[in-house]
Design an enzyme around this catalytic site. Sequence first.
Site, PDB file in Angstrom:
ATOM      1  CG  HIS A 153      -0.479   1.940  -9.230  1.00  0.00           C
ATOM      2  ND1 HIS A 153      -0.651   1.552  -7.923  1.00  0.00           N
ATOM      3  CD2 HIS A 153      -1.589   2.665  -9.556  1.00  0.00           C
ATOM      4  CE1 HIS A 153      -1.820   2.012  -7.478  1.00  0.00           C
ATOM      5  NE2 HIS A 153      -2.401   2.699  -8.454  1.00  0.00           N
ATOM      6  CG  LEU A 211       9.640 -16.928  -3.587  1.00  0.00           C
ATOM      7  CD1 LEU A 211       9.435 -17.001  -2.077  1.00  0.00           C
ATOM      8  CD2 LEU A 211      10.169 -15.543  -3.979  1.00  0.00           C
ATOM      9  CG  ASP A 259      -2.043   1.000   1.109  1.00  0.00           C
ATOM     10  OD1 ASP A 259      -2.421   1.353  -0.035  1.00  0.00           O
ATOM     11  OD2 ASP A 259      -2.549   1.458   2.156  1.00  0.00           O
TER      12      ASP A 259
HETATM   13  C1  IPE Z   1      -1.673   0.126  -3.227  1.00  0.00           C
HETATM   14  O1  IPE Z   1      -1.438   1.475  -3.318  1.00  0.00           O
HETATM   15  C2  IPE Z   1      -1.766  -0.524  -4.575  1.00  0.00           C
HETATM   16  C3  IPE Z   1      -3.138  -0.898  -4.955  1.00  0.00           C
HETATM   17  C4  IPE Z   1      -4.179  -0.815  -4.199  1.00  0.00           C
HETATM   18  C5  IPE Z   1      -3.301  -1.392  -6.296  1.00  0.00           C
HETATM   19  P1  IPE Z   1      -2.631   2.522  -3.341  1.00  0.00           P
HETATM   20  O2  IPE Z   1      -3.018   2.736  -4.770  1.00  0.00           O
HETATM   21  O3  IPE Z   1      -3.713   2.105  -2.452  1.00  0.00           O
HETATM   22  O4  IPE Z   1      -1.901   3.804  -2.800  1.00  0.00           O
HETATM   23  P2  IPE Z   1      -2.501   4.853  -1.760  1.00  0.00           P
HETATM   24  O5  IPE Z   1      -2.939   4.074  -0.558  1.00  0.00           O
HETATM   25  O6  IPE Z   1      -3.633   5.522  -2.456  1.00  0.00           O
HETATM   26  O7  IPE Z   1      -1.356   5.749  -1.479  1.00  0.00           O
HETATM   27  C1  IPE Z   2      -5.244  -2.704  -0.047  1.00  0.00           C
HETATM   28  O1  IPE Z   2      -4.975  -1.374  -0.221  1.00  0.00           O
HETATM   29  C2  IPE Z   2      -5.254  -3.424  -1.366  1.00  0.00           C
HETATM   30  C3  IPE Z   2      -3.967  -3.589  -2.021  1.00  0.00           C
HETATM   31  C4  IPE Z   2      -2.806  -3.232  -1.537  1.00  0.00           C
HETATM   32  C5  IPE Z   2      -4.013  -4.236  -3.298  1.00  0.00           C
HETATM   33  P1  IPE Z   2      -6.141  -0.296  -0.441  1.00  0.00           P
HETATM   34  O2  IPE Z   2      -5.467   1.020  -0.493  1.00  0.00           O
HETATM   35  O3  IPE Z   2      -6.955  -0.686  -1.607  1.00  0.00           O
HETATM   36  O4  IPE Z   2      -7.001  -0.481   0.864  1.00  0.00           O
HETATM   37  P2  IPE Z   2      -7.871   0.589   1.646  1.00  0.00           P
HETATM   38  O5  IPE Z   2      -8.747   1.238   0.622  1.00  0.00           O
HETATM   39  O6  IPE Z   2      -6.908   1.551   2.251  1.00  0.00           O
HETATM   40  O7  IPE Z   2      -8.614  -0.182   2.679  1.00  0.00           O
HETATM   41 MG    MG Z   3      -4.141   2.444  -0.461  1.00  0.00          MG
END
Ligand code: IPE
Ligand code: IPE
Ligand code: MG
Length: 238
Positions: A31, A125, A14
């Site tokens: 990403h 792995l 995240d």
């Molecule tokens: C996690 O990073 C990756 C995915 C959910 C695909 P986020 O896209 O949630 O990044 P933030 O939390 O908005 O910074």
């Molecule tokens: C969790 O992150 C999902 C992934 C890392 C793929 P999100 O950013 O989507 O989760 P929330 O929205 O903070 O709960």
């Molecule tokens: Mg996120």
Amino acid sequence: MVSRMPKHVGIIMDGNGRWGKANALTRSQGHYAGVQAMEKVIDASIAFDIEVLTLYAFSSENWSRSKEEVNYLMRLPIRFFKQKLPEFIRRNVKILISGNIDGLPAATKKVLMRAIEETKKNTGLIVNFAFNYGGRAEIIRAVQQVIREMREQKLELNEELIGRYLYTSGLPDPDLIIRTGGEQRLSNFLLWQSAMTELYFSDVYFPDFGEEHLREALYEYQQRKAIYEFADVYPSAR
Ligand code: IPE
Ligand code: IPE
Ligand code: MG
């Protein structure tokens, strides 16, 4: 003495979007940077002799993001495996997917199925991508299959039976789940499997997460295990 190295590590990757913003870039660029961090984490997991690495890459809730971002995330595996699959095959990495593959765009599904197929005999792995994954949906799916099975034969409903129908069937439960990016929740990740899992939260945005951060998380895990073992030997110290 039991080994204190986790066999199965899950990572909720995240903070990509916020990393993009913090670096005056787009969420999609965040990403992309996340994919590069993921490659480093995979390398480090091989070096640390971890058996299973489950990477939460796209949740069933992530469909509610903008069309542009969802499209980008659906195309990322295509680009990723085009570049990395030959290397995974060579390095004995086995790819698995946990999630609803059938709900993905055809081109994404194809590339994931191919990665699974071409690495199925590998014994190193296991990299298990949680992609289009949601823990509650996974449990519902398992229960549906269990009901079907129980109509045909008399079976005892127990944890083992449910576990057999989860996406992670055959894998050990995660010993350690790491969440980067500062939030402290599971966001529907491995709900059933994480019943006994140690949780580790890092404030680092995933694109900045590297071998050193993974090492710190593993160290923390080992410290916790050492304390539990000590308490087993000397119960009065509990
Ligand atoms: C996690 O990073 C990756 C995915 C959910 C695909 P986020 O896209 O949630 O990044 P933030 O939390 O908005 O910074
Ligand atoms: C969790 O992150 C999902 C992934 C890392 C793929 P999100 O950013 O989507 O989760 P929330 O929205 O903070 O709960
Ligand atoms: Mg996120």
